[in-house]
Design a protein around this motif. Sequence first.
Motif, PDB file in Angstrom:
ATOM      1  N   UNK A 163       0.914  -1.291   0.037  1.00 11.31           N
ATOM      2  CA  UNK A 163       0.299  -0.082   0.204  1.00 11.31           C
ATOM      3  C   UNK A 163       1.222   1.641   0.145  1.00 11.31           C
ATOM      4  N   UNK A 164       2.386   0.882   0.740  1.00 13.45           N
ATOM      5  CA  UNK A 164       2.972   2.205   0.051  1.00 13.45           C
ATOM      6  C   UNK A 164       4.447   2.234   1.057  1.00 13.45           C
ATOM      7  N   UNK A 215       1.110   1.084  -9.183  1.00 14.83           N
ATOM      8  CA  UNK A 215       2.697   1.507  -8.514  1.00 14.83           C
ATOM      9  C   UNK A 215       1.927   1.728  -7.245  1.00 14.83           C
ATOM     10  N   UNK A 216       1.718   1.624  -6.178  1.00 19.15           N
ATOM     11  CA  UNK A 216       1.470   2.775  -4.545  1.00 19.15           C
ATOM     12  C   UNK A 216       2.407   3.700  -4.748  1.00 19.15           C
ATOM     13  N   UNK A 217       1.957   4.521  -3.655  1.00 19.03           N
ATOM     14  CA  UNK A 217       2.277   6.235  -3.107  1.00 19.03           C
ATOM     15  C   UNK A 217       3.868   5.668  -2.644  1.00 19.03           C
ATOM     16  N   UNK A 235       9.837   1.079 -10.909  1.00 22.90           N
ATOM     17  CA  UNK A 235       8.751   0.244 -10.691  1.00 22.90           C
ATOM     18  C   UNK A 235       7.521   1.609 -11.217  1.00 22.90           C
ATOM     19  N   UNK A 236       7.512   2.203 -11.504  1.00 20.70           N
ATOM     20  CA  UNK A 236       6.939   2.953 -12.671  1.00 20.70           C
ATOM     21  C   UNK A 236       6.923   2.348 -14.252  1.00 20.70           C
ATOM     22  N   UNK A 237       7.947   1.585 -14.438  1.00 17.46           N
ATOM     23  CA  UNK A 237       8.045   0.810 -15.855  1.00 17.46           C
ATOM     24  C   UNK A 237       7.423  -0.641 -15.804  1.00 17.46           C
ATOM     25  N   UNK A 238       7.536  -1.300 -14.459  1.00 16.15           N
ATOM     26  CA  UNK A 238       6.974  -2.606 -14.473  1.00 16.15           C
ATOM     27  C   UNK A 238       6.256  -2.833 -13.612  1.00 16.15           C
ATOM     28  N   UNK A 256      -6.150   7.726  -5.666  1.00 15.16           N
ATOM     29  CA  UNK A 256      -4.938   7.795  -6.543  1.00 15.16           C
ATOM     30  C   UNK A 256      -3.876   7.247  -6.640  1.00 15.16           C
ATOM     31  N   UNK A 257      -2.440   6.651  -6.835  1.00 16.90           N
ATOM     32  CA  UNK A 257      -1.655   6.534  -7.598  1.00 16.90           C
ATOM     33  C   UNK A 257      -1.293   7.439  -8.282  1.00 16.90           C
ATOM     34  N   UNK A 258       0.191   8.200  -7.408  1.00 11.54           N
ATOM     35  CA  UNK A 258       0.558   9.455  -8.574  1.00 11.54           C
ATOM     36  C   UNK A 258       1.233   9.162  -9.446  1.00 11.54           C
ATOM     37  N   UNK A 259       0.782   9.665 -10.743  1.00 12.63           N
ATOM     38  CA  UNK A 259       1.001   9.074 -12.181  1.00 12.63           C
ATOM     39  C   UNK A 259       2.854   9.535 -12.757  1.00 12.63           C
ATOM     40  N   UNK A 260       2.654   7.711 -13.182  1.00 12.00           N
ATOM     41  CA  UNK A 260       4.584   7.953 -13.202  1.00 12.00           C
ATOM     42  C   UNK A 260       4.818   8.923 -14.862  1.00 12.00           C
ATOM     43  N   UNK A 261       6.193   8.331 -14.561  1.00 14.70           N
ATOM     44  CA  UNK A 261       6.561   9.866 -15.234  1.00 14.70           C
ATOM     45  C   UNK A 261       8.158   8.464 -15.921  1.00 14.70           C
TER      46      UNK A 261
END
Length: 450
Positions: free
Chosen positions: A47-48, A74-76, A67-70, A122-127
């Motif tokens: 969860x975090x 993705x949790x916070x 983490x963003x890519x895989x 919502x989890x922060x959006x990946x970049x």
Amino acid sequence: MADLLIVDDDAAFADSLRETLESLGHAVQTAPGGEEGLALLGAHRFDLVFLDHRMPGMDGLQTLAAMNARLARRPPVIVLTAHAGSAGTIEAMRLGAFDHLAKPISRDAVVDAVRRALASATPASAAPAPQPVADDGELIGVSEAMREVHKRIGLAAGSRAPVLVIGETGTGKELVARALHRHSDRADGPFVAVNCAAIPKDLLESELFGHVKGAFTGAVAERAGCFKAANGGVLLLDEIGDMALEVQAKLLRVLQEGEVTPVGSHRVQKVDVRVVAATHRDLAQAVRDGRFREDLRYRLDVLSVRLPPLRERLADIVPLAEHFLRLAAAPGPAKRLSAEAARALLAYDWPGNVRELRNAMERCHALQRGAVIAHVDMPSAGSVGSAAEGAGGLPADWYDGTLPEAVERLEKLLLQHALAAAGGNRSMAARQLGIHRQLLYTKLAQYGLE
């Protein structure tokens, strides 16, 4: 109860944080590095995540990018660091970190961070993964005020919306614009800066939008203009509050339509430019005074970054002073501040902000022969700024601005002094200033001194 993961190579810190989190009723697992953390994230849903920034092998930012890519979900992620720097904070926030906290971290801070992170819907959006960026120290600051600025830049860097940078003269508004450019997907594009207050209004339109040959007297050749020069990159419109109303109307159209029309031409040209506007003025007041278009203000103020004055950043003053001493001495050894000199820096109000501090440190480096800068080497007479005054008795940074800016600053100082001398009695202050009481009320409202 939530499932939490700590990724940190410092076993003692990780154990301490784990005990704190478990005492709050959460289930906690730990990983000594980025690869181990990614393996746990692939096998278990957390969860975090608490993620250390500096680790051997895969560091925190590389782990966050992976983490963003895989991960599909993705949790916070709360990034932790013992070495807070502007580039690291900005990149962490740009990559989608929920927060970026400095070690050591108190129990109350842990409780607050966990509560906020788990409450986020919502989890922060990946970049996208960032290109390596050197921490050049341009936006130095470890104070909470500056860390908020770094976070704000990181969040804004992932957008393409206009940004409004607000701050007093000398706080470093152009550095914010450059950081936004450097940490965005436009980093490979051009960065162009134009000072709207320094260019006469009859030439500013040509400077921004370009002109064709023969458009006016002196137009002996075609000029592309700043918007075309910044195509694919970032354009900083510094001191936007001083832009003439006629030019404001044309700027609004460029922002809305994404196209410019050079002076003397009817041919529309498409441009792809992210605009960053900066000002030390109160644009809301300028709108009320009829000096700034309300629709343009709303168009520019989509995302805003407020740069705090140096007097609100006490924790940054000595680190900044030492940084400027190193710059002044490079490539040789830098002079050091004595404890008394550091206290003198902290006791001063710094009306000229970071620019004034840099000038003071360069002056100390040039004039002090010894290796240590003592209190007597600082500008004295009870005020660090007294040595920063020019031959005419004004602070040095006043000479960098326009005449209207200097008049406004002097008016504000006189109003504050008269009110203080009169003990807040406005009628007495008006008499002391030799003005009508109603004019005093108008001026107090204009400068926010009511």
